[in-house]
Design an enzyme around this catalytic site. Structure first.
Site, PDB file in Angstrom:
ATOM      1  N   GLY A   1       0.284  -0.633   9.823  1.00 16.50           N
ATOM      2  CA  GLY A   1      -0.510  -1.640   9.147  1.00 16.50           C
ATOM      3  C   GLY A   1      -2.162  -1.229   9.218  1.00 16.50           C
ATOM      4  O   GLY A   1      -2.852  -1.850   8.293  1.00 16.50           O
TER       5      GLY A   1
ATOM      6  N   ALA B   1       0.332  -3.951  12.342  1.00 14.83           N
ATOM      7  CA  ALA B   1       1.014  -5.279  12.339  1.00 14.83           C
ATOM      8  C   ALA B   1       1.212  -5.662  13.662  1.00 14.83           C
ATOM      9  O   ALA B   1       1.690  -5.038  14.702  1.00 14.83           O
ATOM     10  CB  ALA B   1       2.332  -5.327  11.518  1.00 14.83           C
TER      11      ALA B   1
ATOM     12  N   GLU C   1       5.747   3.610  11.807  1.00 15.39           N
ATOM     13  CA  GLU C   1       6.698   2.753  11.641  1.00 15.39           C
ATOM     14  C   GLU C   1       8.288   3.219  12.229  1.00 15.39           C
ATOM     15  O   GLU C   1       8.894   2.357  12.577  1.00 15.39           O
ATOM     16  CB  GLU C   1       6.690   1.923  10.331  1.00 15.39           C
ATOM     17  CG  GLU C   1       5.576   0.972   9.992  1.00 15.39           C
ATOM     18  CD  GLU C   1       4.200   1.665   9.721  1.00 15.39           C
ATOM     19  OE1 GLU C   1       4.079   2.903  10.019  1.00 15.39           O
ATOM     20  OE2 GLU C   1       3.351   0.860   9.311  1.00 15.39           O
TER      21      GLU C   1
ATOM     22  N   GLU D   1      -2.748   1.421   6.733  1.00 10.92           N
ATOM     23  CA  GLU D   1      -2.400   0.573   5.378  1.00 10.92           C
ATOM     24  C   GLU D   1      -3.689  -0.053   5.054  1.00 10.92           C
ATOM     25  O   GLU D   1      -4.301  -0.028   3.860  1.00 10.92           O
ATOM     26  CB  GLU D   1      -1.232  -0.125   5.476  1.00 10.92           C
ATOM     27  CG  GLU D   1      -0.099   0.640   5.404  1.00 10.92           C
ATOM     28  CD  GLU D   1       1.184  -0.267   5.629  1.00 10.92           C
ATOM     29  OE1 GLU D   1       1.215  -0.790   6.706  1.00 10.92           O
ATOM     30  OE2 GLU D   1       2.266  -0.098   4.908  1.00 10.92           O
TER      31      GLU D   1
END
Ligand code: 3H9
Length: 672
Positions: free
Chosen positions: A100, A61, A123, A103
């Site tokens: 992310g 992200a 994270e 992910e």
């Protein structure tokens, strides 16, 4: 456009192209979502290869969007659509797939990676947990304890480790895209496995393994919220249906994003990358450096030489005679051998390093050096002699650097024929490990000199922070100020173990008195004796350190210092020291009042901040963020608190420091 769609036969190729690290910002999410819809609607597409442009897969992200209002589509929604796509997606991973980014790869049906790829969910290092399905998908691909290890410590794994646990389906030895295309044709002939989200969780690899990892995480991250939340999220995702687990994960992610700890960690992450943002100098590309000189083979010189060698540079190390050169070489060899033992370098690289390293007692060996770093005894006379010799033997365009921790670099530069090429490169010990590099600019240093220093920092993968010339620069000057404050507190009612306890409870790795014991009390004692004649006689002076040294208590190496070390390494509070401190309070007619731990820490913090402001006013540091970067990386100021200057800008909460009752007294002269 940040997402491109191409077709080769019945395989669609989706390329994310969002430099520098393919972060999954709003535009990428929207375009990825649109591209997915087009592919789903295209009956001629049987499989999809997802690849990223540039040197890396996605870094996750976009952290720069975290303080902005959320913009649809959310990453989780895009990834769930990929989970449920009717055609298999194959993630082709080069560089790093993080947060992310991983992910996204987990949402794909298959993953292949280059041999040097790294995959992780870091994270927690930003005070977060994965928020787009990581805690739910990962334990459906690899054993639960391995998933917890990756998520709870936030440390990426390499491609081989990833393959061994089942995180990726193959390693692409040649061209990544071609390997992915081959893989795509291979899978189309077989029945497709279900998406990760539809699989059962994989139990822990051995009984008790999950709890053991959780215990290690808790022990390693005291005071931090995100690692504990990661353990909890993983536990949840092992026991509740995936849809519920996804919702719980997303909620925890949103909650943590607002927390002080996450803001602090993001602040440090960005501050570390901003330290040289406005310093853009021409004249030195990173590959401009090839041969380094290091003067001195002691702990510091050897660490600097090893750092340079590990970064692929050639090093000539100079010592005063052959015996000292051999001792220096042995120190360097030990560091390099241990790097191989720990798997950080290959045997082949070790062999190359050996060939790139030379020691000598003759300065003439430095004739071809691009940059020489002096790391000899902290004495102005000795340093000047070294620089005179460097002046005589080095190329006129070679950069001459000093690793001094506090000496006047203007004076050193002025003693040379060309002060424009002199600069300070202050490494922290052990120099091959510690990431911080204070780059100290004497008045006459040329831009070219700074550019070369920055090139070196980049090559060594250090975090460079620019500092002006003063006693102690940024790190040691602030440390010196709060150490002094801690000594005042001893006279006023605290004991060393109480001060140290307050500091470690705050999150520092070690208290100031234990740290001094470890470094040895005699070095600063010798310095105080040298400065005695010139010291301001009206300034407050704490004699406790002198009394300890006079009693033969020189720190851990002598078995006694501020503490007693009965087994040579474990610090034990010592009634003798307590008596000595109380005597000093009495001698100075100071009434002892025992402060609370919170008051102690408040006073230390205020002192750091006050000295930080002085440093800013004097132009020694360029901005407050640089000071935070220095404090976090030099002395282990807890990263998750963001640094002293960041803390000052935040409203104090109960998870920071309780306001103390004692304010910091005026800074007296106390520099040792
Ligand atoms: C996440 O993914 C949450 C999800 O679970 C859920 C969401 C709902 N965003 O470090 P470098 C920039 S949280 C924006 O110097 P390197 C960086 O600021 C995220 N920007 O290069 C710098 O900018 P500039 C989890 C980012 O080669 C430039 O890229 N991901 C991001 O030494 C180069 O960076 C992470 O925690 C980002 N995510 O290292 C990974 N990442 O050029 C964080 C980097 O303007 N990133 N930038 O100064 C890293 O660990 C390293 O940057 C990386 C590259 C290894 C990728």
């Amino acid at each position: 456009m940040t997402v491109h769609l191409a077709r080769r036969g019945n395989v669609a190729i989706v390329t994310i192209d969002n430099p520098p690290v393919n972060a999954l910002g709003h535009a990428v999410r929207r375009e990825l979502s649109d591209t997915l819809a087009r592919i789903e609607a295209d009956v001629d597409v049987a499989a999809v290869v997802l690849i990223c442009a540039g040197r890396t897969f996605s870094a996750g992200a976009d952290v720069r969007e975290f303080d902005k209002p959320p913009a649809a589509p959310a990453l989780g929604a895009v990834l769930r659509a990929i989970d449920h796509a009717t055609k298999p997606w194959i993630a082709a991973i080069q560089g790093t797939a993080l947060g992310g980014g991983l992910e996204l790869a987990l949402a794909c049906r298959f993953r292949i990676a280059c041999p040097n790829a790294r995959l992780g969910l870091p994270e927690v290092t930003l005070g977060l947990i994965p928020g787009a399905g990581g805690t739910v998908l990962l334990p459906r691909l690899i054993p639960a304890d391995k998933a917890l290890e990756i998520i709870g410590f936030g440390k990426p794994v390499n491609a081989r480790e990833a393959q061994a646990v089942g995180l990726i389906d193959g390693i692409a030895e040649g061209d990544l895209l071609e390997a992915a295309m081959d893989f795509a044709s291979g899978i189309l002939v077989n029945p497709l496995p279900p998406p990760a989200i539809a699989r059962q969780v994989i139990p822990e690899s051995a009984p008790g393994a999950f709890v053991a990892v959780a215990t290690r995480i808790a022990a390693k991250t005291p005071g931090q919220h995100a690692p504990a939340a990661a353990v909890q999220a993983l536990r949840g995702s092992l026991s509740i249906p995936p849809i519920e687990a996804l919702a719980a994960e997303a909620q925890t992610f949103r909650h943590l994003k607002q927390s002080d700890q996450s803001r602090a960690l993001r602040h440090v992450f960005l501050a570390e990358r901003n330290t040289t943002r406005s310093v853009r100098l021409d004249g030195a590309a990173p590959n401009d450096l090839a041969m380094m000189g290091v003067i001195g083979g002691g702990t510091m010189g050897a660490g600097i030489a090893a750092a340079c060698l590990l970064a692929g540079l050639s090093v000539v190390m100079i010592e005063r005679d052959t015996a000292a050169a051999a001792a220096g070489a042995a120190r360097v060899s030990e560091i390099i051998a241990s790097s191989e033992k720990r798997g950080l370098i290959s045997a082949k690289k070790h062999a190359l390093i050996k060939r790139a390293f030379l020691t000598s007692d003759d300065y003439a060996a430095l004739a071809r050096a691009d940059l020489v770093i002096e790391a000899v005894f902290e004495d102005m006379g000795v340093k000047k002699q070294v620089f005179a010799q460097l002046d005589a033997v080095t190329r006129p365009d070679a950069i001459l650097a000093s690793n001094t921790s506090y000496l006047d670099l203007n004076e050193i530069a002025a003693s040379t024929r060309n002060p424009a090429r002199v600069i300070g490169l202050h490494f922290f010990s052990p120099a091959h490990v510690m990431r911080l590099l204070e780059i100290v600019m004497p008045d006459a240093a040329a831009d070219r000199t700074l550019a070369k220093a920055l090139s070196l920092a980049e090559r060594l993968r250090k975090v460079p922070v620019l500092a002006g010339v003063c006693d102690g620069f940024i790190a040691n000057r602030i440390m010196s100020a709060y150490r002094c404050e801690c000594e005042y507190m001893l006279e006023e009612g605290a004991l060393p173990w109480q001060v140290d306890r307050a500091m470690t409870a705050f999150g520092m790795p070690m208290g100031i008195f234990q740290m001094q014991d470890l470094a040895g009390l005699d070095i600063s004692w010798a310095m105080r004796k040298r400065q005695a004649a010139t010291r301001d006689q009206d300034a407050r002076y704490v004699e406790i350190g002198d009394r300890l040294c006079e009693a033969g208590r020189l720190g851990r190496k002598s078995g006694r210092g501020y503490y007693w070390y009965p087994d040579g390494k474990t610090p034990v509070p010592d009634p003798e020291v307590e008596a000595l401190i109380k005597q000093e309070s009495e001698r100075k007619r100071l009434r002892r009042i025992v402060p609370s731990d919170a008051a102690i820490m408040e006073r230390i913090l205020s002192t750091m901040q006050a000295e930080g402001h002085r440093i800013l006013r004097e132009g020694i540091a360029r901005n407050a963020d640089d000071i935070d970067v220095v404090m976090v990386n030099a002395f282990g100021f807890p990263r998750w608190r963001g640094g002293p200057m960041f803390m000052e800008t935040r409203v104090r909460t109960t998870d920071t420091v309780q306001p103390g009752t004692d304010g910091p007294p005026d800074q007296d002269q106390c520099r040792t």
